[in-house]
Design a protein around this motif. Structure first.
Motif, short mmCIF file in Angstrom:
data_model
loop_
_atom_site.label_atom_id
_atom_site.label_comp_id
_atom_site.label_asym_id
_atom_site.label_seq_id
_atom_site.Cartn_x
_atom_site.Cartn_y
_atom_site.Cartn_z
N ARG A 238 0.86 -1.19 0.00
CA ARG A 238 0.00 0.00 0.00
C ARG A 238 0.89 1.23 0.00
N TRP B 243 -2.42 0.31 -4.57
CA TRP B 243 -2.42 -1.02 -3.94
C TRP B 243 -1.62 -1.98 -4.80
N CYS C 53 -3.02 -8.38 -2.96
CA CYS C 53 -3.98 -9.29 -3.56
C CYS C 53 -5.31 -8.60 -3.84
N SER C 54 -6.12 -9.24 -4.70
CA SER C 54 -7.43 -8.72 -5.08
C SER C 54 -8.37 -9.91 -5.27
N LYS C 55 -9.59 -9.65 -5.75
CA LYS C 55 -10.53 -10.74 -5.99
C LYS C 55 -10.03 -11.69 -7.07
N GLU C 56 -9.16 -11.19 -7.95
CA GLU C 56 -8.68 -12.00 -9.07
C GLU C 56 -7.39 -12.74 -8.75
N ARG D 74 -4.80 -14.84 -1.98
CA ARG D 74 -4.46 -13.96 -0.87
C ARG D 74 -2.94 -13.94 -0.67
N CYS E 88 -3.94 -5.01 2.02
CA CYS E 88 -4.93 -5.43 1.03
C CYS E 88 -5.82 -6.53 1.60
N LYS F 157 -8.26 -4.91 4.02
CA LYS F 157 -9.28 -4.23 3.22
C LYS F 157 -10.32 -5.23 2.72
N ALA F 158 -9.86 -6.39 2.22
CA ALA F 158 -10.78 -7.41 1.71
C ALA F 158 -11.62 -8.01 2.85
N TYR G 274 -13.88 -14.28 0.08
CA TYR G 274 -13.84 -13.03 -0.68
C TYR G 274 -14.10 -13.28 -2.16
N ASN H 248 -9.48 -15.75 -4.15
CA ASN H 248 -8.94 -15.22 -2.90
C ASN H 248 -9.76 -15.76 -1.73
#
Length: 505
Positions: free
Chosen positions: A284, A294, A297-300, A303, A325, A328-329, A415, A419
């Motif tokens: 971050r 950021w 990691c993300s939804k795609e 983790r 991240c 945040k998720a 999530y 992830n």
């Protein structure tokens, strides 16, 4: 005592063998000494005695278009004996056409299998006490700026570790303050005072002068992007840089002469910045204008950490906390799940470490890795997603995955399919005035409790919204974790990893 003939022969043979071993040992020592005398200096030797003066070092440039030969010529024209080192990841192509002079050398960082190790180490080639990091496109004017920079630096030694001279360009040099928290995987830039000349990071083009030993004692002194990498490392060491009232002109503005080359350069810069933050564990970045970036990691993606063993995530052993991240998720997932439960008429409350985080931080505990909610078993039929999860995983319209946990009789909301950060939903039911459940985990806080803590449930601030919690949550938490648990933070399994004193809470 009388010595026989055979004993005499044996004694002579032993003596001769000892003499032979002695002379072989002396010969090996001489050969080794002669070999060391002719070996190139190692890194350790290089950072010992250094000559007075400055070496210019050029690190960042584009193979497909650059002015590195012009930069070098402009400096050595002022002082032909000035050492210049050009550092590249691999042999530049097309060839740059640098001046053919003993003082000008190119260092390729990619090791070659037919070359000794020192040839790919830039510190081997810098033999002066000071080094100037020079960006591409800079022109040395006839006013000997390097000498002036060195004088200013020597005069301010003990106060700053670096001095910088701006390059006159379209974007003025900006003085920034940089705070890096590896524990929180975060780098935060803030503007310095408008009149400030002293800061911990710079934005814009500049020639930077520092001690050679200081530069090459950094972990990765020449990682790209050079200035971003450099100031992250120096800010962690508490170093400062002073902007001088000395400036350099540019060979050409703009540096890249076509939009296509600019596009290529921008993409390469973006890729190197992404790789740098991955290597440094920065997920971050708060920019000086208030924007956030950021890099986690993300939804795609998966983790940022793997399977948890003994309640102790891998990052705790690295003396870090939960990647931002991931927090945040988890906040996003918790808010979404709680909203679904409330709309469905499912009674819930913050459980275990999640409630502890709300009581202590009004948020998730900074080193936690999931969210726990208690729910009433009898309310499960009210929620279509929970009913559907009984027969298999369900991916809802927002991409969250609802499923029955394989570890026991409880539910899990992930999530995303990629992830697996998650919220666990633990079904409880009343029995003889106590709340109990059918699946118990080997956790200290996993105990029955009086139902009166849930009558009524009360609102509490959590992760940026209001959630429901047991009434008298302090007594509830002390029943589960022990007296004083809110005021005395500790990692989940202190037997394996204890929290250090002065942990930054």
């Amino acid at each position: 005592m009388r010595i026989t003939f055979c004993q005499g022969i044996l004694a002579v043979a032993i003596t001769i063998n000892l003499l032979i071993l002695y002379y072989i040992s002396r010969l090996q020592q001489r050969v080794l000494h002669r070999h060391r005398e002719h070996m190139p200096p190692s890194t350790h030797q290089q950072l010992g005695p250094l000559k007075p003066g400055v070496t210019i070092l050029i690190r960042e440039f584009q193979d497909f278009e650059n002015y590195v030969p012009d930069v070098v010529r402009s400096f050595v024209k002022q002082k032909p004996e000035l050492p210049a080192v050009v550092v590249a990841d691999r042999l530049p192509y097309p060839p740059m056409g640098l001046p053919s002079m003993p003082s000008v050398q190119v260092v390729i960082l990619k090791p070659a299998p037919d070359q000794p190790a020192h040839t790919s180490r830039p510190e081997t080639y810098v033999r002066t006490a000071y080094v100037a990091l020079v960006p591409d496109g800079v022109k040395a004017d006839p006013t000997s700026q390097l000498e002036r920079m060195l004088e200013e630096f020597k005069a301010s030694q003990g106060k700053v570790e670096m001095v910088a001279a701006p390059v006159r360009s379209l974007m003025p040099l900006q003085c920034l303050n940089l705070k890096v928290s590896l524990k929180r995987w975060t780098a935060e830039y803030t503007p310095a005072a408008p009149s400030s000349k002293l800061c911990t990071a710079l934005k814009g083009e500049a020639v930077l002068l520092l001690r050679t030993k200081d530069l090459f004692n950094l972990s990765v002194p020449l990682a790209k992007p050079l200035m971003t990498s450099l100031f992250i490392q120096t800010s962690l060491r508490g170093w400062t840089v002073r902007i001088l009232d000395i400036s350099f002109s540019a060979v050409h503005q703009p540096l890249l002469t076509s939009s296509h080359n600019q596009w290529k350069a921008d993409n390469l810069a973006k890729a190197s910045r992404l790789q740098l933050f991955r290597d440094f564990g920065i997920k971050r970045v708060l920019l000086e204008d208030g924007k956030e970036q950021w890099f986690g990691c993300s939804k795609e993606t998966q983790r940022c950490f793997g399977t948890i063993h003994d309640d102790t995530p891998e990052y705790l052993y690295q003396n870090r906390w939960t990647p931002p991240c991931c927090l945040k998720a988890l906040r996003e997932t918790a808010k979404y799940v709680i909203n679904i439960l409330e709309m469905s008429g499912v009674r819930y409350w913050l459980e275990g470490g999640t409630l502890l985080g709300a009581a202590r931080h009004q948020d998730i505990i900074p080193w936690d890795y999931d969210v726990d909610l208690g729910i009433y078993l009898e309310d499960i039929p009210n929620c279509e997603l929970l009913r559907s999860a009984e027969s298999g995983s369900i991916v809802d319209e927002r991409g969250f995955v609802w499923e029955k946990a394989i570890e026991g009789d409880f539910y899990r909301v992930q999530y995303s399919e990629h992830n697996h950060l998650h919220v666990d939903l633990w079904p409880f039911y009343p029995k003889n005035g106590f709340m109990t459940k059918d699946t118990w985990m080997d956790h200290r806080q996993d105990v029955e409790f009086p139902e009166h803590f849930l009558k009524p449930l009360v609102p509490i601030q959590f992760a940026g919204f209001l959630a429901l919690a047991p009434n008298n949550y302090r007594s509830f938490l002390e029943l589960k974790f022990g007296e004083g648990v809110i005021e005395n933070p500790e990692y989940p399994n202190p037997a394996l990893k204890r929290m250090e004193k002065g942990n930054g809470m």
